[in-house]
Design a protein around this motif. Sequence first.
Motif, PDB file in Angstrom:
ATOM      1  N   ILE A  69      -4.952  -7.020  -2.669  1.00 42.85           N
ATOM      2  CA  ILE A  69      -5.095  -6.734  -4.099  1.00 42.85           C
ATOM      3  C   ILE A  69      -5.781  -5.389  -4.303  1.00 42.85           C
ATOM      4  CG2 ILE A  69      -6.238  -7.480  -6.223  1.00 42.85           C
ATOM      5  CD1 ILE A  69      -5.834 -10.394  -5.211  1.00 42.85           C
ATOM      6  N   LYS A  70      -6.810  -5.125  -3.488  1.00 42.26           N
ATOM      7  CA  LYS A  70      -7.549  -3.864  -3.604  1.00 42.26           C
ATOM      8  C   LYS A  70      -6.639  -2.671  -3.305  1.00 42.26           C
ATOM      9  CE  LYS A  70     -11.400  -1.321  -1.521  1.00 42.26           C
ATOM     10  NZ  LYS A  70     -12.440  -1.328  -0.464  1.00 42.26           N
ATOM     11  N   ILE A  71      -5.816  -2.782  -2.275  1.00 41.22           N
ATOM     12  CA  ILE A  71      -4.933  -1.671  -1.902  1.00 41.22           C
ATOM     13  C   ILE A  71      -3.846  -1.464  -2.954  1.00 41.22           C
ATOM     14  CG2 ILE A  71      -3.224  -0.903  -0.204  1.00 41.22           C
ATOM     15  CD1 ILE A  71      -5.041  -2.432   1.886  1.00 41.22           C
ATOM     16  N   ILE A  72      -3.290  -2.559  -3.461  1.00 45.95           N
ATOM     17  CA  ILE A  72      -2.293  -2.437  -4.535  1.00 45.95           C
ATOM     18  C   ILE A  72      -2.909  -1.730  -5.729  1.00 45.95           C
ATOM     19  CG2 ILE A  72      -0.889  -3.729  -6.194  1.00 45.95           C
ATOM     20  CD1 ILE A  72      -0.628  -5.910  -3.976  1.00 45.95           C
ATOM     21  N   ALA A  73      -4.130  -2.147  -6.105  1.00 46.63           N
ATOM     22  CA  ALA A  73      -4.822  -1.516  -7.232  1.00 46.63           C
ATOM     23  C   ALA A  73      -5.080  -0.043  -6.955  1.00 46.63           C
ATOM     24  CB  ALA A  73      -6.137  -2.245  -7.512  1.00 46.63           C
ATOM     25  N   GLY A  74      -5.432   0.289  -5.702  1.00 48.00           N
ATOM     26  CA  GLY A  74      -5.688   1.680  -5.343  1.00 48.00           C
ATOM     27  C   GLY A  74      -4.448   2.550  -5.467  1.00 48.00           C
ATOM     28  N   VAL A  75      -3.308   2.042  -5.017  1.00 47.99           N
ATOM     29  CA  VAL A  75      -2.057   2.805  -5.114  1.00 47.99           C
ATOM     30  C   VAL A  75      -1.653   2.961  -6.577  1.00 47.99           C
ATOM     31  CG1 VAL A  75       0.397   2.826  -4.523  1.00 47.99           C
ATOM     32  CG2 VAL A  75      -1.281   2.125  -2.810  1.00 47.99           C
ATOM     33  N   VAL A  76      -1.803   1.888  -7.352  1.00 45.69           N
ATOM     34  CA  VAL A  76      -1.484   1.966  -8.782  1.00 45.69           C
ATOM     35  C   VAL A  76      -2.352   3.029  -9.457  1.00 45.69           C
ATOM     36  CG1 VAL A  76      -1.627   0.723 -10.990  1.00 45.69           C
ATOM     37  CG2 VAL A  76      -0.617  -0.387  -8.993  1.00 45.69           C
ATOM     38  N   MET A  77      -3.643   3.050  -9.098  1.00 49.09           N
ATOM     39  CA  MET A  77      -4.556   4.031  -9.673  1.00 49.09           C
ATOM     40  C   MET A  77      -4.129   5.448  -9.310  1.00 49.09           C
ATOM     41  SD  MET A  77      -8.674   4.234  -9.198  1.00 49.09           S
ATOM     42  CE  MET A  77      -8.505   4.469  -7.431  1.00 49.09           C
ATOM     43  N   GLN A  78      -3.726   5.653  -8.049  1.00 50.52           N
ATOM     44  CA  GLN A  78      -3.260   6.982  -7.622  1.00 50.52           C
ATOM     45  C   GLN A  78      -2.050   7.407  -8.447  1.00 50.52           C
ATOM     46  OE1 GLN A  78      -4.064   9.256  -5.183  1.00 50.52           O
ATOM     47  NE2 GLN A  78      -5.298   8.236  -3.644  1.00 50.52           N
ATOM     48  N   VAL A  79      -1.120   6.484  -8.631  1.00 44.06           N
ATOM     49  CA  VAL A  79       0.103   6.808  -9.370  1.00 44.06           C
ATOM     50  C   VAL A  79      -0.216   7.091 -10.838  1.00 44.06           C
ATOM     51  CG1 VAL A  79       2.279   5.822 -10.228  1.00 44.06           C
ATOM     52  CG2 VAL A  79       1.665   5.604  -7.814  1.00 44.06           C
ATOM     53  N   MET A  80      -1.098   6.294 -11.423  1.00 44.26           N
ATOM     54  CA  MET A  80      -1.468   6.509 -12.824  1.00 44.26           C
ATOM     55  C   MET A  80      -2.153   7.861 -13.000  1.00 44.26           C
ATOM     56  SD  MET A  80      -2.697   2.693 -14.008  1.00 44.26           S
ATOM     57  CE  MET A  80      -2.800   3.029 -15.761  1.00 44.26           C
ATOM     58  N   GLU A  81      -2.941   8.254 -12.004  1.00 43.43           N
ATOM     59  CA  GLU A  81      -3.623   9.540 -12.082  1.00 43.43           C
ATOM     60  C   GLU A  81      -2.636  10.701 -11.973  1.00 43.43           C
ATOM     61  OE1 GLU A  81      -6.327  12.486 -12.472  1.00 43.43           O
ATOM     62  OE2 GLU A  81      -6.449  10.380 -13.019  1.00 43.43           O
ATOM     63  N   GLU A  82      -1.548  10.482 -11.218  1.00 46.16           N
ATOM     64  CA  GLU A  82      -0.537  11.537 -11.067  1.00 46.16           C
ATOM     65  C   GLU A  82       0.286  11.727 -12.341  1.00 46.16           C
ATOM     66  OE1 GLU A  82       0.721  13.511  -8.242  1.00 46.16           O
ATOM     67  OE2 GLU A  82      -1.334  13.197  -7.568  1.00 46.16           O
ATOM     68  N   MET A  83       0.287  10.685 -13.203  1.00 45.86           N
ATOM     69  CA  MET A  83       1.079  10.759 -14.428  1.00 45.86           C
ATOM     70  C   MET A  83       0.281  11.423 -15.544  1.00 45.86           C
ATOM     71  SD  MET A  83       3.241   7.208 -14.799  1.00 45.86           S
ATOM     72  CE  MET A  83       1.963   6.023 -14.425  1.00 45.86           C
TER      73      MET A  83
ATOM     74  N   ARG B   6       7.122   5.583 -17.076  1.00 43.57           N
ATOM     75  CA  ARG B   6       5.833   5.016 -16.683  1.00 43.57           C
ATOM     76  C   ARG B   6       6.031   3.627 -16.066  1.00 43.57           C
ATOM     77  NH1 ARG B   6       0.412   5.663 -18.057  1.00 43.57           N
ATOM     78  NH2 ARG B   6      -0.781   3.734 -18.130  1.00 43.57           N
ATOM     79  N   THR B   7       6.862   2.817 -16.708  1.00 46.73           N
ATOM     80  CA  THR B   7       7.149   1.470 -16.194  1.00 46.73           C
ATOM     81  C   THR B   7       7.784   1.538 -14.813  1.00 46.73           C
ATOM     82  OG1 THR B   7       7.419   0.548 -18.417  1.00 46.73           O
ATOM     83  CG2 THR B   7       8.509  -0.622 -16.619  1.00 46.73           C
ATOM     84  N   GLU B   8       8.747   2.455 -14.663  1.00 45.55           N
ATOM     85  CA  GLU B   8       9.426   2.609 -13.374  1.00 45.55           C
ATOM     86  C   GLU B   8       8.434   3.016 -12.283  1.00 45.55           C
ATOM     87  OE1 GLU B   8      12.941   5.369 -11.355  1.00 45.55           O
ATOM     88  OE2 GLU B   8      12.762   5.261 -13.541  1.00 45.55           O
ATOM     89  N   ARG B   9       7.530   3.933 -12.603  1.00 48.62           N
ATOM     90  CA  ARG B   9       6.570   4.399 -11.604  1.00 48.62           C
ATOM     91  C   ARG B   9       5.570   3.305 -11.241  1.00 48.62           C
ATOM     92  NH1 ARG B   9       4.553  10.579 -12.725  1.00 48.62           N
ATOM     93  NH2 ARG B   9       6.544  11.522 -13.309  1.00 48.62           N
ATOM     94  N   LEU B  10       5.126   2.547 -12.247  1.00 45.79           N
ATOM     95  CA  LEU B  10       4.163   1.475 -11.968  1.00 45.79           C
ATOM     96  C   LEU B  10       4.813   0.350 -11.162  1.00 45.79           C
ATOM     97  CD1 LEU B  10       2.176   1.238 -15.331  1.00 45.79           C
ATOM     98  CD2 LEU B  10       1.372   2.107 -13.127  1.00 45.79           C
TER      99      LEU B  10
END
Length: 790
Positions: A183-197, A206-210
């Motif tokens: 869960i922590k790693i999934i959240a970390g990757v999601v955070m990285q992607v959200m920061e890139e957007m 946004r939905t596609e990237r998440l």
Amino acid sequence: MNDELIKNIDASYRQAEEKAAAYFKLLHEQVSQNTYVTTLTKDFKSWKHNHLHHFSLLSFVMRRKSEPDSKDYHHYIGWLDKKGKLDNYLDRSISYIFMRDLGKALDSPDIQCRIRRSVDRLKSHLTQSKLQGEKTFSMAGLYRFAQKEGVESTLIWVIGKLKTVSANIPNGMDAEEAQRKLIKIIAGVVMQVMEEMVDEVPQSERTERLDKAIRLGYSYGLTYPFIDDLLDAKILSPKEEKQYSDLVRTTLITGIVPELGEWTGNNKELIHYIHSELRDAFLYIKAHQRPEVRKDFLEQSYVFFKSQEVDRAKDLSNGNYTNDDIYTPVIMKSASSRLIVRSIIGASEDEGIDNRTFYYGIYNQLADDFADMFDDLKQGGVTPYTYYLTYHEKRSDLINPFELYWTVISHLIHNVYQSDPKVSEVILDRAINGLKRYKKRIGTKRYNEVMDIFASGIPELNRVIQRMVRKAEDVDFFDKLLRDHMITNLKNEQKEQKEFLDTVEIVRNQINNILHIPKSDQDAWMKVALIDAANYSLEGEGKRLRPIMTWFMGVNMYGLEKSAIVPLLKSLEYMHTASLIFDDLPSQDNASIRRGRPTLHEMYNVATSELTGLFLTQKATCEQASLKSFDSKRVLRLIHYSAQLTADMCMGQAMDLDSRGKQLTLEQLNMMCFYKTGIAFEASLIMPAILTGEEELNMKALKKFAYHAGIAFQIKDDLLDVEGDLELLGKPTLKDAENNHANFVSILGADGAKKAMWEHYCLAMEELQEVPHNIAFLKHFLKYMVNRDY
């Protein structure tokens, strides 16, 4: 294997090794010269003004009394907000995440603005209400977030994956910890992607990237339980371990997952599952990477894997490892583990981020190894701390890892982040917080013993550090609070779930033992035949959900005597079994198997089945009338309520029969489902409430819960009818399609049905917040309903 590929990947590893060795040499020189001591002492003198406050003895005592324990998540957030501390608390927490996880420097106006926006959003979310806070990290809260972002199907997918992974974690490994890491790693990757957007990204993109981020996070996170933890746990035999490591190595060198081939060890079934799951994960990552990024991904992954292997191969009984042997792999694996994420998501190239991430890694690793040193020592693991503990009295050449830790901090502040005051503030906050938490966890006496070993060589700096550990305030972090909250929740959930399931099994057995209808010598031969037929239906392996729910409500919620509600439990199962007998008849669903056995009309005949259904319905009323321990007016009200609900269930079955071959609307299906299924769940909750004189407002909330829980249950039934296992279900699958019945899957499709199930799950969970009783068992019951396999 292609020799050229091996040569290229080994060259990449050597390059990473040389970079790590150069970094260690730089740190080694600073440790040897003690240059960091004077620098950090000055840093602390400046830092302490924000963290050491002068209190009178009385105000200090009163403050300690008023401050809630940080383990009390909701009260602690509320206390911080009330004291005006929440903004700074969140600011240092978000700033730290920007540094550690995103590799950002903090000195640019743009980054400061983004941190401020993140703080404002998080503060607003945390302070909306206690209810919102409780939902945030629950399944209902996560699903609501997924709905907002349009990734419900992805969340449903990952929930199923996490469930399967947990079920396949072997004994000797911690399934709870594996789930937390994932869960922590999934959240970390999601955070990285959200920061890139950027904020202007269209919602569809946004939905596609998440969606991709969640799947990539799971795919990458899977390597932690099924490569690192599996190999660390020594579950595989030496032969299996070598074969498995060779598979991983070949994949990273060639970029192709090899076939598993013949597996002769004891863990064949486990390895087949892991190989299949990791292969799919690897292929998903490859499919969503640009070709120019894939090379970096494989190289970083190989560096991480091989440096882990080098560390894993070390033996604590070997007293001849050099400082380079101990520290170089640590630098390599700690840096590459975070750099991999950037290559996985295809982040834009940024030399500054890469360098900061590289230099930062060992800081986190040394902090983690310090906290875990005694656990690692028990397991014989070689870390900088366990090795120093074992050999520092025999080898004067060994670097003290605690001193190296402070050297890394000084280097980060002044050489990597160019003496930025905000960076200094955040890193020193984090370091002191880590020591305060450690001291609290192991106790003052043992903490002082640890410090005598590790801090004796830096007396001047240590005096400053220990004063800060004793007296400094406002150094805690939200991610630590969240981690503790998550671990506590997972442990409590696991404990409660086990207690719940154990109780369910005990109660189910008790109910099974009371259902049998006895015969007497005076009974007429036809009555005897009906009793035999009724007992045949009652003896099937039913789930007994309805009387079990009533037992929990009566005994756990209202404190009723177990023996006093036995007639009510029997009546509920008699009514439910009667409804199944009618449901299975040739004139209705024409089912041949129920509860793993031939249906009643198959064993006897249709007439006997019809009469047995009527017989059980009347037996249920007799049982309700024998509730002698309760007020007669309440019993009469209960019988009236029961009779009305039985009539309504008949209407629901009539609707169902009339719907054959028709295309129902979702509203019609919901109504039919409530009358067929939801009413029975409602009865299970409301009948004991009637007996105890529960307030109407609370019964209204329970009825709404039952409505949504009943629909969620029925949707799960419809999904199992399509996707379930005959052996587990105890009845044939695809019966609705055979009988031309409309159901949630036929109307919404499997994906739409799953979304509808989780929507009703959320609505049911939200209704429970209105019930002023201990409703833990209803939460677990609901969770059981949507996660069951039969």
